[in-house]
Design a protein around this motif. Structure first.
Motif, PDB file in Angstrom:
ATOM      1  N   UNK A 109     127.379  58.006 152.958  1.00  0.00           N
ATOM      2  CA  UNK A 109     127.156  59.085 152.988  1.00  0.00           C
ATOM      3  C   UNK A 109     127.632  58.729 155.065  1.00  0.00           C
ATOM      4  N   UNK A 110     126.872  57.922 155.387  1.00  0.00           N
ATOM      5  CA  UNK A 110     127.210  57.191 156.827  1.00  0.00           C
ATOM      6  C   UNK A 110     128.481  57.667 157.248  1.00  0.00           C
ATOM      7  N   UNK A 114     112.452  65.731 163.538  1.00  0.00           N
ATOM      8  CA  UNK A 114     112.556  64.507 162.618  1.00  0.00           C
ATOM      9  C   UNK A 114     111.611  63.185 162.278  1.00  0.00           C
ATOM     10  N   UNK A 115     110.271  63.820 162.952  1.00  0.00           N
ATOM     11  CA  UNK A 115     109.164  63.679 162.665  1.00  0.00           C
ATOM     12  C   UNK A 115     108.217  63.766 161.246  1.00  0.00           C
ATOM     13  N   UNK A 137     121.508  61.332 163.872  1.00  0.00           N
ATOM     14  CA  UNK A 137     121.397  59.770 163.466  1.00  0.00           C
ATOM     15  C   UNK A 137     120.742  59.437 162.953  1.00  0.00           C
ATOM     16  N   UNK A 138     120.317  58.617 165.012  1.00  0.00           N
ATOM     17  CA  UNK A 138     120.225  57.669 164.846  1.00  0.00           C
ATOM     18  C   UNK A 138     118.923  57.470 164.822  1.00  0.00           C
ATOM     19  N   UNK A 139     118.000  58.701 165.322  1.00  0.00           N
ATOM     20  CA  UNK A 139     116.557  58.977 164.965  1.00  0.00           C
ATOM     21  C   UNK A 139     116.250  58.541 163.366  1.00  0.00           C
ATOM     22  N   UNK A 140     117.655  59.080 162.339  1.00  0.00           N
ATOM     23  CA  UNK A 140     117.285  59.259 160.845  1.00  0.00           C
ATOM     24  C   UNK A 140     117.887  57.456 160.343  1.00  0.00           C
ATOM     25  N   UNK A 141     118.249  57.013 161.252  1.00  0.00           N
ATOM     26  CA  UNK A 141     117.769  55.718 161.612  1.00  0.00           C
ATOM     27  C   UNK A 141     117.185  54.202 161.655  1.00  0.00           C
TER      28      UNK A 141
END
Length: 339
Positions: free
Chosen positions: A109-110, A332-333, A169-173
């Motif tokens: 996916x990434x 994201x939260x 993407x950064x927040x998901x990681x």
């Protein structure tokens, strides 16, 4: 908030782009070469040759006929720094992505996400070139040389999409998901947050039309536009739909309406969130969104009343990106926990 001055760059750099619009430096470099354009003029002869090329364009002939070589160097370096920033952003995407891909550190996916982001970086540069090209397609009889507001909006929109996708993407990681109970109220709050974020994005995008048409200098009063709530020239263009995108008065009016709708939605979102049991970090995100929203409104009103001073206008434009960032943090939260 002023006449846009943009060029083709490879990368998403909303804030440097805003400064270039406000300092009117974006058309100072009349050529675009991916590699050759990375070297600035070295000698006095090179600078004079570059200045002569600039003198052939409408921006010099109409706006800057009395510009000196020293003044030209300032706007040239503003544009040059933006192009180098854009190339740097492109390299910061592509080179680490290629390294991590080769090392096998990216999941399937990434890999898709990385390819999409790198594609957006290249597309952003292409849109920048296409936007500046619009100046060549307009006659030089215009009072003020400006790029197409439609292409400017597309250029800004793609930059915002690239930024939002990167941040998401950064927040998901980096941020772990909260195991929130899937109640009806939480579901409504999540949908409310998604809709509010979309409204914030649309409001920021409308700013491109304000910039493209210099609409921030049409009515410099608040809350009324002049002495009226609805100005007389709101629908002065024909056909009527043309006013939405080409009439500076209508563009400023629409931006005001979108800002009011965004702040109202954010306030309602905050009040509704108080009825839902949320983790501390999520509550911080909601409160931050409310605080940044009202700060952004204050900056916008001040910028308007003071006739768009460059430092304040640049801060206001930065505020729109900050507001979008906090809205994405809240989304994201509130993400669902995968089953």
């Amino acid at each position: 908030l002023r006449v846009p001055r943009c060029s083709a760059v490879c990368g998403a750099a909303p804030q440097p782009r805003a400064l270039r619009r406000l300092t009117e430096s974006g058309l100072s470099m009349v050529d675009w070469h991916l590699v050759k354009g990375m070297k600035p003029p070295r000698s006095s002869r090179d600078w004079e040759a570059e200045f002569r090329k600039y003198q052939q364009f409408p921006e010099f002939k109409i706006l800057n006929r009395h510009m000196t070589l020293a003044e030209f160097k300032f706007i040239w370096y503003m544009e040059y720094s933006h192009r180098m920033w854009g190339r740097g952003v492109g390299l910061l995407y592509v080179l680490p992505a290629a390294y991590f891909w080769k090392k096998g550190w990216l999941s399937r996916p990434m890999k898709g996400t990385v390819l999409a982001l790198c594609g957006l970086v290249c597309f952003q540069g292409l849109l920048g070139w296409y936007m500046v090209k619009s100046l060549e397609e307009k006659p030089e009889s215009h009072d003020i040389p400006r790029v197409s507001q439609y292409r400017l909006a597309a250029h800004l929109g793609s930059a915002l999409v690239l930024y939002a996708a990167s941040l998401w993407s950064g927040l998901s990681l980096l941020l772990s998901r909260h195991e929130l109970p899937e109640t009806r109220q939480l579901l409504r709050l999540r949908h409310f947050a998604h809709g509010t974020t979309g409204l914030i994005f649309l409001t920021a995008l409308s700013g491109a039309f304000v910039a493209g048409l210099d609409a921030g200098l049409v009515y410099n009063s608040f809350p009324k536009m002049g002495d009226r709530w609805i100005p007389d020239d709101l629908l002065s263009f024909s056909p009527m739909l043309k006013n939405v995108f080409e009439n500076p008065t209508t563009v400023q009016f629409d931006h005001r309406i979108l800002v009011s709708a965004s702040v109202t939605a954010i306030t309602a979102l905050y009040l509704f969130s108080r009825r839902v049991v949320l983790p501390r970090r999520t509550k911080m995100a909601v409160a931050s969104l409310l605080a940044v929203a009202y700060m952004q409104v204050g900056l916008g009103i001040s910028t308007l009343l003071l006739y768009v001073p460059t430092p304040l206008a640049a801060t206001h434009q930065s505020g729109s990106l900050a507001l979008l960032s906090v809205a994405l943090w809240l989304m994201s939260e509130l993400r669902r926990v995968p089953k």
